[in-house]
Design a protein around this motif. Structure first.
Motif, mmCIF file in Angstrom:
data_model
loop_
_atom_site.group_PDB
_atom_site.id
_atom_site.type_symbol
_atom_site.label_atom_id
_atom_site.label_comp_id
_atom_site.label_asym_id
_atom_site.label_seq_id
_atom_site.Cartn_x
_atom_site.Cartn_y
_atom_site.Cartn_z
ATOM 1 N N GLY A 1 0.790 -1.229 0.000
ATOM 2 C CA GLY A 1 0.000 0.000 0.000
ATOM 3 C C GLY A 1 0.820 1.276 0.000
ATOM 4 N N VAL A 2 2.107 1.168 -0.297
ATOM 5 C CA VAL A 2 2.955 2.374 -0.330
ATOM 6 C C VAL A 2 3.220 2.744 -1.791
ATOM 7 N N ARG A 3 3.001 4.005 -2.130
ATOM 8 C CA ARG A 3 3.271 4.492 -3.477
ATOM 9 C C ARG A 3 4.604 5.233 -3.505
ATOM 10 N N VAL A 4 5.352 5.056 -4.588
ATOM 11 C CA VAL A 4 6.684 5.659 -4.702
ATOM 12 C C VAL A 4 6.801 6.323 -6.070
ATOM 13 N N ASN A 5 7.029 7.613 -6.093
ATOM 14 C CA ASN A 5 7.195 8.316 -7.364
ATOM 15 C C ASN A 5 8.380 9.276 -7.289
ATOM 16 N N ALA A 6 8.891 9.629 -8.456
ATOM 17 C CA ALA A 6 9.962 10.624 -8.522
ATOM 18 C C ALA A 6 9.376 11.931 -9.044
ATOM 19 N N LEU A 7 9.810 13.014 -8.436
ATOM 20 C CA LEU A 7 9.425 14.346 -8.886
ATOM 21 C C LEU A 7 10.655 14.958 -9.541
ATOM 22 N N VAL A 8 10.516 15.313 -10.814
ATOM 23 C CA VAL A 8 11.688 15.695 -11.608
ATOM 24 C C VAL A 8 11.590 17.156 -12.042
ATOM 25 N N PRO A 9 12.269 18.047 -11.318
ATOM 26 C CA PRO A 9 12.222 19.463 -11.715
ATOM 27 C C PRO A 9 13.167 19.742 -12.876
ATOM 28 N N GLY A 10 12.786 20.752 -13.665
ATOM 29 C CA GLY A 10 13.723 21.334 -14.636
ATOM 30 C C GLY A 10 14.533 22.402 -13.944
ATOM 31 N N TRP A 11 14.849 23.478 -14.642
ATOM 32 C CA TRP A 11 15.657 24.557 -14.053
ATOM 33 C C TRP A 11 14.784 25.440 -13.178
ATOM 34 N N ILE A 12 15.056 25.411 -11.891
ATOM 35 C CA ILE A 12 14.251 26.161 -10.924
ATOM 36 C C ILE A 12 15.131 27.240 -10.278
ATOM 37 N N GLU A 13 14.536 28.389 -10.035
ATOM 38 C CA GLU A 13 15.307 29.505 -9.455
ATOM 39 C C GLU A 13 15.492 29.290 -7.953
ATOM 40 N N THR A 14 16.619 28.699 -7.587
ATOM 41 C CA THR A 14 16.957 28.490 -6.174
ATOM 42 C C THR A 14 18.442 28.786 -6.001
ATOM 43 N N ASP A 15 18.919 28.676 -4.761
ATOM 44 C CA ASP A 15 20.360 28.889 -4.513
ATOM 45 C C ASP A 15 21.211 27.939 -5.355
ATOM 46 N N LEU A 16 20.679 26.740 -5.600
ATOM 47 C CA LEU A 16 21.448 25.716 -6.332
ATOM 48 C C LEU A 16 21.805 26.180 -7.743
ATOM 49 N N THR A 17 20.934 26.990 -8.337
ATOM 50 C CA THR A 17 21.162 27.432 -9.723
ATOM 51 C C THR A 17 21.634 28.885 -9.804
ATOM 52 N N ASP A 18 21.972 29.469 -8.666
ATOM 53 C CA ASP A 18 22.450 30.864 -8.626
ATOM 54 C C ASP A 18 23.618 31.089 -9.579
ATOM 55 N N PHE A 19 24.521 30.113 -9.647
ATOM 56 C CA PHE A 19 25.735 30.285 -10.457
ATOM 57 C C PHE A 19 25.405 30.446 -11.947
ATOM 58 N N LEU A 20 24.214 30.056 -12.350
ATOM 59 C CA LEU A 20 23.817 30.169 -13.760
ATOM 60 C C LEU A 20 23.195 31.528 -14.070
ATOM 61 N N ARG A 21 22.970 32.321 -13.026
ATOM 62 C CA ARG A 21 22.369 33.642 -13.239
ATOM 63 C C ARG A 21 23.392 34.765 -13.090
ATOM 64 N N GLY A 22 24.676 34.380 -13.005
ATOM 65 C CA GLY A 22 25.743 35.363 -12.806
ATOM 66 C C GLY A 22 25.909 36.308 -13.983
ATOM 67 N N ASP A 23 25.860 35.781 -15.201
ATOM 68 C CA ASP A 23 25.964 36.687 -16.353
ATOM 69 C C ASP A 23 24.892 36.337 -17.378
ATOM 70 N N ALA B 1 24.802 35.946 -20.603
ATOM 71 C CA ALA B 1 25.031 34.950 -21.652
ATOM 72 C C ALA B 1 24.757 33.542 -21.121
ATOM 73 N N THR B 2 25.246 33.265 -19.934
ATOM 74 C CA THR B 2 25.027 31.937 -19.342
ATOM 75 C C THR B 2 23.531 31.711 -19.111
ATOM 76 N N GLU B 3 22.889 32.709 -18.546
ATOM 77 C CA GLU B 3 21.456 32.569 -18.242
ATOM 78 C C GLU B 3 20.655 32.378 -19.538
ATOM 79 N N GLN B 4 20.996 33.155 -20.550
ATOM 80 C CA GLN B 4 20.263 33.038 -21.816
ATOM 81 C C GLN B 4 20.468 31.660 -22.446
ATOM 82 N N SER B 5 21.694 31.123 -22.300
ATOM 83 C CA SER B 5 21.932 29.807 -22.903
ATOM 84 C C SER B 5 21.133 28.719 -22.175
#
Ligand code: NAP
Length: 254
Positions: A180-202, A204-208
């Protein structure tokens, strides 16, 4: 009770001090779920719990490094002691802290990435399962990534870890469906969090990055939280062993 309510359920959410985990915790709490929150930084995780309690929800905070021996057992035991049971485990703590080609990768980096993104989840699953089996609504949500769906050049370690999450999710779902236990994966794309901060530095990188996303924007943690509600609630009662991809169309690109 509406199908997407989580009234009277108890969830343990790792990595809940910021970003996606925090948004999931706040959305669950708003829907009547008592939440146990875990992250390494004591002040940060306590602050999120305090905010939820101040808003009329029910939250407890645990400072824990999920990669440490004994952390999973302690987290599950203390969650059940504080909140009475466990219905939902959200394995969200994860991430990647370096980029390197496989040829130059130190195996210690590979192991560290697997330790956080895969092994810690397995330990939590093993500790949580007996409680989830007892629940009438036992659910495990493992947070994957679009990095695990295709090649992830310079992040093979992270891509492989998240691909392992998808496979782990399928295998486990089959093993525990009869309990009776269900198991699923939740798969995010690019989300604006601290983890992706380095991609918003310039620009050109962000646009790519954004040029490969049909919706041409960053996702918000709250948008992932809505999908996490669906997976935790009875709205997805016949769904197990699947990956729910929330990525603004990124993975649909030819
Ligand atoms: N952001 C994205 O674009 C994206 C895309 C795909 C998948 N994801 C996945 O989504 C999940 C959440 O990502 P996010 O962007 O919200 O990351 P984030 O903003 O960096 O937050 C990570 C959370 O995990 C906690 N954490 C990190 N290491 C931990 C450890 N060893 N033990 C316990 N807690 C730990 C952090 O708190 P402390 O530092 O205090 O421990 C924090 O609460 C991860 O699994 C990530 O791989 C994110």
């Amino acid at each position: 009770m509406a199908e997407q309510d989580l009234q009277d359920r108890v969830a343990l959410i790792t990595g809940a001090s910021r970003g996606i985990g925090r948004a999931i915790a706040e959305e669950y709490a708003a829907r009547g779920c008592a939440v146990a929150l875990a992250a390494r930084t004591p002040d940060a995780i306590q602050q999120v719990a305090d905010g939820i309690n101040a808003d009329g929800g029910r939250a407890v905070a645990f400072a824990a490094d999920v990669t440490e021996e004994g952390a999973a057992e302690r987290l599950v035991t203390e969650t059940v002691a504080a909140l009475g049971k466990l219905d939902i485990l959200v394995n969200n703590a994860g991430g990647n802290s370096f980029s390197v080609p496989v040829a130059a990768m130190r195996l210690s980096g590979w192991s560290k990435t697997m330790g956080l993104n895969v092994e810690a989840n397995v330990r939590l699953i093993q500790q949580a399962l007996p409680h989830l089996v007892e629940s009438d609504h036992g659910v495990i949500i493992n947070v994957g990534s679009v990095a695990g769906l295709r090649g992830a050049p310079l992040m093979a370690h992270y891509g492989a870890a998240k691909a392992a999450i998808a496979s782990l999710t399928r295998s486990l779902a089959v093993e525990v469906a009869h309990q009776g236990v269900r198991v699923n994966a939740l798969v995010p794309g690019w989300i604006e969090t601290d983890l992706t901060d380095f991609l918003r530095g310039d620009d050109a990188t962000e646009q790519s990055v954004l040029s490969r996303v049909p919706m041409a924007r960053w996702g918000r943690s709250e948008e992932i939280a809505q999908a996490a509600v669906f997976l935790a609630s009875d709205a997805s009662s016949f769904m197990t062993g699947q990956e729910l991809i929330v990525d603004g169309g990124l993975s649909a690109m030819p």
